[in-house]
Design a protein around this motif. Structure first.
Motif, PDB file in Angstrom:
ATOM      1  N   GLY A 174      -7.901  32.390  21.672  1.00  0.00           N
ATOM      2  CA  GLY A 174      -6.993  31.931  20.618  1.00  0.00           C
ATOM      3  C   GLY A 174      -5.990  33.017  20.268  1.00  0.00           C
ATOM      4  N   HIS A 175      -5.135  32.710  19.306  1.00  0.00           N
ATOM      5  CA  HIS A 175      -4.098  33.679  18.930  1.00  0.00           C
ATOM      6  C   HIS A 175      -3.729  33.473  17.460  1.00  0.00           C
ATOM      7  N   VAL A 176      -3.471  34.578  16.746  1.00  0.00           N
ATOM      8  CA  VAL A 176      -3.083  34.488  15.333  1.00  0.00           C
ATOM      9  C   VAL A 176      -1.815  35.314  15.106  1.00  0.00           C
ATOM     10  N   THR A 177      -0.814  34.678  14.482  1.00  0.00           N
ATOM     11  CA  THR A 177       0.438  35.349  14.135  1.00  0.00           C
ATOM     12  C   THR A 177       0.539  35.414  12.617  1.00  0.00           C
ATOM     13  N   GLY A 178       0.903  36.570  12.093  1.00  0.00           N
ATOM     14  CA  GLY A 178       1.135  36.702  10.652  1.00  0.00           C
ATOM     15  C   GLY A 178       2.587  37.046  10.396  1.00  0.00           C
TER      16      GLY A 178
ATOM     17  N   ARG B  57       8.261  22.197  12.104  1.00  0.00           N
ATOM     18  CA  ARG B  57       8.954  22.474  13.378  1.00  0.00           C
ATOM     19  C   ARG B  57       8.059  23.240  14.361  1.00  0.00           C
ATOM     20  N   VAL B  58       7.358  24.274  13.868  1.00  0.00           N
ATOM     21  CA  VAL B  58       6.585  25.113  14.798  1.00  0.00           C
ATOM     22  C   VAL B  58       5.224  24.511  15.166  1.00  0.00           C
ATOM     23  N   LEU B  59       4.805  23.466  14.439  1.00  0.00           N
ATOM     24  CA  LEU B  59       3.519  22.830  14.762  1.00  0.00           C
ATOM     25  C   LEU B  59       3.631  21.921  15.973  1.00  0.00           C
ATOM     26  N   LYS B  60       2.574  21.921  16.783  1.00  0.00           N
ATOM     27  CA  LYS B  60       2.492  20.973  17.896  1.00  0.00           C
ATOM     28  C   LYS B  60       2.244  19.572  17.330  1.00  0.00           C
ATOM     29  N   PRO B  61       2.562  18.502  18.071  1.00  0.00           N
ATOM     30  CA  PRO B  61       2.199  17.166  17.614  1.00  0.00           C
ATOM     31  C   PRO B  61       0.681  17.115  17.373  1.00  0.00           C
ATOM     32  N   GLY B  62       0.270  16.554  16.244  1.00  0.00           N
ATOM     33  CA  GLY B  62      -1.153  16.538  15.886  1.00  0.00           C
ATOM     34  C   GLY B  62      -1.594  17.796  15.164  1.00  0.00           C
ATOM     35  N   GLY B  63      -0.659  18.745  15.004  1.00  0.00           N
ATOM     36  CA  GLY B  63      -0.988  20.012  14.345  1.00  0.00           C
ATOM     37  C   GLY B  63      -1.139  19.855  12.841  1.00  0.00           C
ATOM     38  N   GLU B  64      -1.686  20.896  12.218  1.00  0.00           N
ATOM     39  CA  GLU B  64      -2.012  20.818  10.794  1.00  0.00           C
ATOM     40  C   GLU B  64      -1.469  21.999  10.011  1.00  0.00           C
TER      41      GLU B  64
ATOM     42  N   CYS C 250      -7.657  28.059  19.129  1.00  0.00           N
ATOM     43  CA  CYS C 250      -6.423  27.598  18.472  1.00  0.00           C
ATOM     44  C   CYS C 250      -5.385  28.720  18.346  1.00  0.00           C
ATOM     45  N   TRP C 251      -4.120  28.305  18.291  1.00  0.00           N
ATOM     46  CA  TRP C 251      -3.014  29.201  17.948  1.00  0.00           C
ATOM     47  C   TRP C 251      -2.682  28.943  16.485  1.00  0.00           C
ATOM     48  N   ILE C 252      -2.782  29.997  15.664  1.00  0.00           N
ATOM     49  CA  ILE C 252      -2.612  29.860  14.212  1.00  0.00           C
ATOM     50  C   ILE C 252      -1.491  30.759  13.717  1.00  0.00           C
ATOM     51  N   LEU C 253      -0.705  30.231  12.789  1.00  0.00           N
ATOM     52  CA  LEU C 253       0.343  31.012  12.132  1.00  0.00           C
ATOM     53  C   LEU C 253      -0.007  31.124  10.656  1.00  0.00           C
ATOM     54  N   ASP C 254       0.004  32.350  10.118  1.00  0.00           N
ATOM     55  CA  ASP C 254      -0.289  32.591   8.706  1.00  0.00           C
ATOM     56  C   ASP C 254       1.012  32.957   7.997  1.00  0.00           C
ATOM     57  N   LEU C 255       1.459  32.099   7.079  1.00  0.00           N
ATOM     58  CA  LEU C 255       2.681  32.356   6.314  1.00  0.00           C
ATOM     59  C   LEU C 255       2.356  33.229   5.117  1.00  0.00           C
TER      60      LEU C 255
ATOM     61  N   GLU D 109       7.008  23.669  18.167  1.00  0.00           N
ATOM     62  CA  GLU D 109       5.745  23.138  18.706  1.00  0.00           C
ATOM     63  C   GLU D 109       4.894  24.190  19.422  1.00  0.00           C
ATOM     64  N   SER D 110       4.726  25.359  18.775  1.00  0.00           N
ATOM     65  CA  SER D 110       3.975  26.434  19.437  1.00  0.00           C
ATOM     66  C   SER D 110       2.631  26.749  18.774  1.00  0.00           C
ATOM     67  N   TYR D 111       2.323  26.106  17.629  1.00  0.00           N
ATOM     68  CA  TYR D 111       1.067  26.403  16.930  1.00  0.00           C
ATOM     69  C   TYR D 111       0.246  25.149  16.675  1.00  0.00           C
ATOM     70  N   ASP D 112      -1.084  25.318  16.706  1.00  0.00           N
ATOM     71  CA  ASP D 112      -2.003  24.218  16.374  1.00  0.00           C
ATOM     72  C   ASP D 112      -2.150  24.077  14.865  1.00  0.00           C
ATOM     73  N   ILE D 113      -2.139  25.226  14.160  1.00  0.00           N
ATOM     74  CA  ILE D 113      -2.385  25.232  12.716  1.00  0.00           C
ATOM     75  C   ILE D 113      -1.462  26.250  12.054  1.00  0.00           C
ATOM     76  N   VAL D 114      -0.913  25.860  10.906  1.00  0.00           N
ATOM     77  CA  VAL D 114      -0.195  26.813  10.049  1.00  0.00           C
ATOM     78  C   VAL D 114      -1.017  26.930   8.778  1.00  0.00           C
ATOM     79  N   ILE D 115      -1.358  28.155   8.377  1.00  0.00           N
ATOM     80  CA  ILE D 115      -2.075  28.327   7.110  1.00  0.00           C
ATOM     81  C   ILE D 115      -1.215  29.152   6.166  1.00  0.00           C
ATOM     82  N   SER D 116      -1.553  29.090   4.894  1.00  0.00           N
ATOM     83  CA  SER D 116      -0.858  29.900   3.904  1.00  0.00           C
ATOM     84  C   SER D 116      -1.778  30.008   2.700  1.00  0.00           C
ATOM     85  N   ASN D 117      -1.851  31.201   2.140  1.00  0.00           N
ATOM     86  CA  ASN D 117      -2.794  31.466   1.066  1.00  0.00           C
ATOM     87  C   ASN D 117      -2.045  31.919  -0.183  1.00  0.00           C
ATOM     88  N   CYS D 118      -1.685  30.950  -1.026  1.00  0.00           N
ATOM     89  CA  CYS D 118      -1.104  31.254  -2.337  1.00  0.00           C
ATOM     90  C   CYS D 118       0.218  32.024  -2.260  1.00  0.00           C
TER      91      CYS D 118
END
Length: 322
Positions: A83-87, A160-167, A59-64, A134-143
């Motif tokens: 996979g790939h992770v962006t912070g 906006r940055v999530l792919k269709p079906g993304g979370e 998965c491609w993940i973005l951490d806010l 539409e460049s990430y499968d998942i966006v996460i954020s921790n508090c």
């Protein structure tokens, strides 16, 4: 930026327990992955618990609000080399700590090239950091969304940055009522993740406006402040740390209720997948789900892990329970 960049030097400096509430029990896989992360990254981290969705391979993940990068380096191991992770984080000092250890972790994980990157920037303006639609499968954020003055902009950008079906899978602090101006302007309460907390019902309306499916509550636990002076300012407002999942369900995916069977096989959740507070899927067991959940499973990365048949009793979708 001052609070997280200068005043706090380690997690013990936090004045309330709002940022240290644990989300759910940690698996051995995750514990082992945590042990491989550089000690400075762990020491300079101020998130609450761990925010780790399931089914992450490639998965491609973005951490806010990635801070010192602990969650990014943890996820870097779980998505694997493909996979790939962006912070992204607004505090320059924290981003510097994260960037400093990229080579260390690439070597430690045995990867040929890094699968993480870090940006200094704002989660309300991901375009400024060059993050495409539409460049990430998942966006996460921790508090950290509570620290953003404009929550709607954060959710809009995540959508906006999530792919269709993304979370969007994220943990945050919520309030039992809308907060007074006095609380919202209190410097320490803001830094401690309380003054910026969203009234929990507002999350539902903002998510819907932006285009997400209704929020699925995963876990929630009450927050105790433990500081008499701060408790006096807060009054009868109560706070909870909650993890939600929001999905970008493509238009036309919504049909009706369905019967779903989990095929198993998700790493770390082979026999049982605790999807949210309403649904736990055991391998091989048929479960009736409502139309929203059926659409989520069908259009997301979980689709290949389930056998989905139209029909079945309509399981009533519970509406939030902070």
């Amino acid at each position: 930026q001052d609070y997280y960049g200068k005043e706090l030097q380690k997690s013990e400096d936090l004045k309330t327990n709002a940022c240290i509430t644990s989300a759910r029990p940690v698996s051995k896989l995750v514990r082992d992955a945590l042990e491989r992360i550089h000690e400075e990254v762990v020491a300079r981290y101020y998130g609450c618990g761990l925010v780790i969705p399931e089914c992450l391979t490639s998965c491609w993940i973005l951490d806010l609000g990635s801070g010192s990068g602990r969650d990014c380096y943890l996820l870097s191991q779980l998505v694997g080399e493909q996979g790939h992770v962006t912070g992204i984080d607004m505090t320059e000092g924290q981003v510097e700590v994260a960037k400093k250890h990229i080579a260390y972790h690439t070597d430690k994980f045995g990867y040929r090239k890094p699968n993480v990157e870090f940006f200094h920037g704002y989660m309300e303006k991901l375009g400024d950091a060059g993050l495409a639609d539409e460049s990430y499968d998942i966006v996460i954020s921790n508090c950290v969304i509570n620290l953003a003055p404009d929550k709607r902009a954060v959710l809009q950008e995540a959508f906006r940055v999530l792919k269709p079906g993304g979370e969007m899978y994220f943990s945050d602090v919520y309030a039992s009522q809308r907060l007074s101006e006095t609380i919202r302007k209190h410097r320490v309460l803001w830094g401690e993740c309380l003054a910026g907390a969203l009234y929990w019902r507002d999350l539902y309306s903002i998510a819907e406006e932006v285009g997400f499916s209704p929020p699925c509550l995963v876990t929630a636990s009450p927050i105790t402040i433990g500081d008499k002076e701060l408790e006096g300012i807060v009054g009868d407002c109560r706070f909870v740390s909650a993890t939600y999942r929001l999905f970008k369900v493509p238009a036309g995916s919504r049909t009706g209720p369905a019967q779903v069977t989990y095929n198993g096989g998700i790493v770390g959740h082979e026999r049982e997948l605790v999807f949210d507070a309403s649904f736990t899927f055991k391998e091989g067991e048929v479960v009736n789900v409502d139309a929203e959940t059926a659409a989520i499973l069908q259009s997301s990365r979980f689709a290949e892990k389930f056998l989905i048949r139209a029909g079945g009793a309509n399981a009533a979708a519970p509406q939030g329970c902070c």
